[in-house]
Scaffold this motif. Structure first.
Motif, short mmCIF file in Angstrom:
data_model
loop_
_atom_site.label_atom_id
_atom_site.label_comp_id
_atom_site.label_asym_id
_atom_site.label_seq_id
_atom_site.Cartn_x
_atom_site.Cartn_y
_atom_site.Cartn_z
N ALA A 181 0.81 -1.21 0.00
CA ALA A 181 0.00 0.00 0.00
C ALA A 181 0.85 1.27 0.00
O ALA A 181 0.43 2.30 -0.51
N LYS A 182 2.05 1.19 0.55
CA LYS A 182 2.91 2.38 0.64
C LYS A 182 3.93 2.46 -0.49
O LYS A 182 4.71 3.40 -0.54
N ASP A 183 3.93 1.49 -1.39
CA ASP A 183 4.91 1.44 -2.47
C ASP A 183 4.34 2.09 -3.74
O ASP A 183 3.44 1.52 -4.36
N PRO A 184 4.86 3.25 -4.14
CA PRO A 184 4.30 3.94 -5.32
C PRO A 184 4.37 3.11 -6.60
O PRO A 184 3.45 3.18 -7.43
N THR A 215 1.62 0.58 -6.33
CA THR A 215 0.34 1.29 -6.45
C THR A 215 0.03 1.54 -7.92
O THR A 215 -1.08 1.27 -8.39
N ASN A 230 -3.12 7.77 -3.99
CA ASN A 230 -3.18 8.99 -3.19
C ASN A 230 -2.08 9.94 -3.66
O ASN A 230 -1.18 9.54 -4.41
N ASP A 265 0.46 10.95 -2.16
CA ASP A 265 1.79 10.51 -1.74
C ASP A 265 2.24 9.22 -2.41
O ASP A 265 3.29 8.67 -2.09
N SER A 323 0.72 6.30 -2.30
CA SER A 323 0.16 5.10 -1.67
C SER A 323 -1.15 4.74 -2.34
O SER A 323 -1.76 5.56 -3.04
N ARG A 371 -5.13 3.43 -2.39
CA ARG A 371 -6.37 3.40 -1.60
C ARG A 371 -7.39 2.59 -2.38
O ARG A 371 -7.33 2.49 -3.61
#
Length: 73
Positions: free
Chosen positions: A15-18, A21, A36, A38, A40, A42
């Protein structure tokens, strides 16, 4: 979440890996994933009922990090 037929769970590491994503956003034919600001990921809950269970998202991410849960039998 009432009335939904599936739930999508994404591991925090994905979820935090661009890059992951971007991959999830690209492969989903019904736009369940969005990025998002940043980078991440969603989950677009309004689109969850459109899931075709194609597993493209499951195959796009490292094994076990994206899970599609059927909320029905």
């Amino acid at each position: 979440m009432a009335g939904l037929f599936i739930d999508v769970q994404v591991d925090a590491s994905v979820a935090k890996d661009p890059a992951l994503t971007k991959k999830l956003v690209e492969v989903c034919p019904v736009n369940i994933f969005a990025a998002n600001d940043d980078g991440s990921v969603r989950i677009v809950e309004a689109n969850l009922d459109e899931c075709t269970l194609c597993d493209l998202c499951v195959r796009a991410a490292p094994p076990g990090t994206v899970r599609i849960l059927k909320l029905y039998e």
